[in-house]
Design an enzyme around this catalytic site. Sequence first.
Site, PDB file in Angstrom:
ATOM      1  N   SER A 267       0.829  -1.203   0.000  1.00  0.00           N
ATOM      2  CA  SER A 267       0.000   0.000   0.000  1.00  0.00           C
ATOM      3  C   SER A 267       0.862   1.251   0.000  1.00  0.00           C
ATOM      4  CB  SER A 267      -0.871   0.013   1.257  1.00  0.00           C
ATOM      5  OG  SER A 267      -0.037   0.257   2.379  1.00  0.00           O
ATOM      6  N   LYS A 268       0.196   2.375  -0.234  1.00  0.00           N
ATOM      7  CA  LYS A 268       0.900   3.652  -0.233  1.00  0.00           C
ATOM      8  C   LYS A 268       1.535   3.881   1.144  1.00  0.00           C
ATOM      9  CE  LYS A 268       0.355   8.559  -1.015  1.00  0.00           C
ATOM     10  NZ  LYS A 268       0.516   9.043   0.357  1.00  0.00           N
TER      11      LYS A 268
END
Length: 510
Positions: A267-268
């Site tokens: 994920s970011k």
Amino acid sequence: MAEKRRVRVRFAPSPTGALHIGGVRTALYNYLFARHNGGDFILRIEDTDSQRFVPGAEAYIIESLKWCGIKTDEGVEQGGPHAPYRQSERKEIYLKYALQLVENGSAYYAFDSADELNALRKEYEAEGKTFAYNYEVREKLQTSLNLSAEEVKSRIDRGDQWVIRFKMPENENVEMDDIIRGHISINSSTLDDKVLYKSADQLPTYHLANIVDDHLMEISHVIRGEEWLPSLPLHYLLYRAFGWTDTQPQFAHLPLLLKPQGQGKLSKRDGDKFGFPVFPLDWHPEEGEPAKGYREEGYFPQAFINMLALLGWNPGTEQEIFSMDELIEAFSLEKVSKSGARFSPDKAKWFNQQYMKKADDAMLGKQLLEMLAKDGINTTEERATKAVSLIKERATFPCDLLPLTRYFFVAPDKYDEKSVQKVWKADNKVLLEKLREKLVAEPELTEATEQKIHEWILSEQLSMGQMMNAFRLAVLGISQGPSVFAIAEFIGKEETLKRIDALINNIPTK
Ligand code: GLU
């Protein structure tokens, strides 16, 4: 014998934000598969969910593919035989298909409002159950399965809002095949009746638009992320409901990209935490947080796609470095793994390093020249290029070149403290004076001088390591770096002697 079907694949992102590197990998695998099979690669924008639409996202997707060298044959930019390729511009197409399914009994109208459905959800929750719009409830709710034909018509005519839902068969084993995962079977009673079309915005949902477009665009293979696997039974059943089973595409669901540590999707947040980008390009949305991209971090697009290609696919050999052409040649869906691929920021850097070594000196020389100029150091393109050739093995990114070569152009103004701690000895001054004397006697300094000096050091029984460390400290201000003689040749005899003098006259204190 039946004629072999032309390979046509599509990358069908929804413009809901910056394209995650997992999405870039999906595009890449589609592209490699198309090229390997002499087929077509199509870019279709799936923007029917107006609530999730993000301005700039489509342009971002297009620019990302371009930067990666992934070329589309048909799509939103260049058009093609099945234009338009943006679903919002194909609005008129879908209602007809939704109605076809209502007519043949595969779908139905439903009139329940959002509030009514929420109330139902709450009621179920209160009893510890979860509400699903499915075979158990559809005939008790406000649907065309339940209401009379007149009632349905009058509700539609008076402008009540409706949706068309797929009538998921009850208790049927849906048998599916996936190129990567093999045979899959699921009982339809576990699935709900998905909305296919909404009167409120006169737009299809993802499922309907996706199937209709894949059919109309003659897509032969659907290659997409694992997150779409739960939709596969519905998609199979939609093809059957339309009577398109014969030309239904083959499916391949790609494994997830996993976090560097532990389980779960990359994920970011992982990127922010460990300091690596999860997007191909910098992203500056009108609203919300900006994000960093591989391009701006100094990655070569060739290194980036090489790294991505190997996250989930393996060539079956030890080879790790692949050009795009080599990837096209070697790629096959059969060699894509079922299990998730763990992302490694260090491996990403390693790939860039490999491409750095192969990068053209002159191209990097131009970049270095600019960086030097910004730093107030003027030189020629030729010298910058030469400096690059001496140092690039030690660089991971082009921006590393400036700190690594700075002292090729200006004398060190200070000596690196750690180096001094490590290498400076009381008798270094005497050693440097001896070395100076030796160098003065040389007509010029070249790499050949190295051999001579080494022989001299040995014959004098001096310490090679100590001498070289002191020499390097004088020339570069630091005790690491490439061959000090190569640098001495680069800066010239006069400058080399000056730097030795500077250190002799300015003995560092520990
Ligand atoms: N629009 C979907 C997405 O955003 C496409 C999924 C598919 O390829 O079927 O990923």
